[in-house]
Design a protein around this motif. Sequence first.
Motif, mmCIF file in Angstrom:
data_model
loop_
_atom_site.group_PDB
_atom_site.id
_atom_site.type_symbol
_atom_site.label_atom_id
_atom_site.label_comp_id
_atom_site.label_asym_id
_atom_site.label_seq_id
_atom_site.Cartn_x
_atom_site.Cartn_y
_atom_site.Cartn_z
ATOM 1 N N SER A 77 3.020 -1.204 3.398
ATOM 2 C CA SER A 77 3.502 -2.441 4.028
ATOM 3 C C SER A 77 3.096 -3.678 3.221
ATOM 4 O O SER A 77 3.489 -4.792 3.543
ATOM 5 C CB SER A 77 3.018 -2.539 5.476
ATOM 6 O OG SER A 77 1.641 -2.327 5.565
ATOM 7 N N ILE A 78 2.315 -3.478 2.160
ATOM 8 C CA ILE A 78 1.892 -4.585 1.297
ATOM 9 C C ILE A 78 2.753 -4.583 0.033
ATOM 10 O O ILE A 78 3.080 -3.525 -0.493
ATOM 11 C CB ILE A 78 0.405 -4.413 0.921
ATOM 12 C CG1 ILE A 78 -0.459 -4.526 2.181
ATOM 13 C CG2 ILE A 78 -0.018 -5.414 -0.142
ATOM 14 C CD1 ILE A 78 -1.912 -4.178 1.950
ATOM 15 N N LEU A 79 3.088 -5.777 -0.433
ATOM 16 C CA LEU A 79 3.842 -5.895 -1.678
ATOM 17 C C LEU A 79 2.890 -5.647 -2.858
ATOM 18 O O LEU A 79 1.883 -6.332 -2.976
ATOM 19 C CB LEU A 79 4.451 -7.304 -1.739
ATOM 20 C CG LEU A 79 5.664 -7.600 -2.631
ATOM 21 C CD1 LEU A 79 5.351 -7.470 -4.106
ATOM 22 C CD2 LEU A 79 6.859 -6.756 -2.269
ATOM 23 N N PRO A 80 3.192 -4.679 -3.695
ATOM 24 C CA PRO A 80 2.292 -4.384 -4.824
ATOM 25 C C PRO A 80 2.440 -5.423 -5.938
ATOM 26 O O PRO A 80 3.230 -5.254 -6.862
ATOM 27 C CB PRO A 80 2.734 -2.996 -5.294
ATOM 28 C CG PRO A 80 4.121 -2.820 -4.785
ATOM 29 C CD PRO A 80 4.336 -3.755 -3.635
ATOM 30 N N GLY A 81 1.680 -6.491 -5.857
ATOM 31 C CA GLY A 81 1.803 -7.609 -6.783
ATOM 32 C C GLY A 81 1.381 -7.244 -8.203
ATOM 33 O O GLY A 81 0.408 -6.519 -8.409
#
Length: 357
Positions: free
Chosen positions: A255-259
């Motif tokens: 659910s986290i954007l892999p920056g």
Amino acid sequence: MDLKIETIPEGELKGGVKPGQDLDFGKDFSDHMFQMRYSPGTGWHDAVIKKYEDFTLSPATMCLHYGQLIFEGLKAYHRADGKIGFFRAKENLKRINVSAERMCMPAVDVDETYEAMRRLVELDKDWVPHDEGSSLYIRPTMIGVDPLIRLKASDEYLFYIICSPVGLYYANGMTPTKIIVEEEYVRAVRGGVGFSKTAANYAASMLPGKLAAAKGFDQVLWLDGVEQRYVEEVGSMNIFFKYKDTLITSALNGSILPGITRDSVIQIARSWGVEVKEEPVDIQQVVSDIRSGKIVEVFGSGTAAVISSVGLLCYRDEDIVINDQQIGDFTMKLYDELTGIQYGKKEDPFDWTTLVD
Ligand SMILES: *Cc1c(COP(=O)(O)O)cnc(C)c1O
């Protein structure tokens, strides 16, 4: 890729950016754009660099209804050696393919698309600003374009790249931001599209963002959508917590954007001998560790701001100040290192830079 280049006649060029010009983020665009189309059977075709201009779409175009829209954000920089460089540009194109898979959209060829993007920036190099801290923001975008209002994946797609000159993010110096822990709304859920750079995620964040702004906060700190207990991101940046000898960031959980900036921060910190942990980060633990002084710095990471210091966290109506609302040494050192590599002022031991010209 059979890339056609239709340049604009000299007399019709808009003139690029001037030194000292005021740049309004994302408002002005360079002379040219890249575009290609996808059809089943044929694959990607009609690749062209041409004049930046409006295009027409049927009101029934599928992406306007069902949101098959993904994008990327990266930058080109004027370097100390006079050349123009990209920062980890192929990572952005690999990531758009990850977004594409989740949104049921076709993948692009990373190397060929990179080359088209390089040619575009080379052609529009007068749009890469020279001023300190400025850059050319590049926005690759893919949309589903079947003119059909039936809920299914589109057959036809349009991929395009546009470029916008942007100024120094911290025009008035880096001021630590104030963020509020969001406990009513969530940005993304387990099994959803949080890891994908797709339009829906940003639409979902607008109301909470607006409510936070009305209360005087710069950003929202998102918690997980299942237990609302674990820290996910801050605004559209990944988040880091600096303890005395350790750096902690939320583990990538879908659910986290892999920056790409996140990954760069992790690699740089490790190269400095700092222990980096990627793990679930409990908000209660964060609050108590800030209070007890164990957490000494908090910052966000993302392409637009690079590194953004967090000076205050509001949790359940209580303001908790971090490092006296001053930018911490570690945060500043990371910002200098990352921007140093991006602008070619520091060595690039990771081979992150590629040259445009
Ligand atoms: C783009 C983005 C980031 C940062 O990614 P970078 O590759 O570092 O620019 C973080 N979170 C969200 C939600 C994003 O859209």
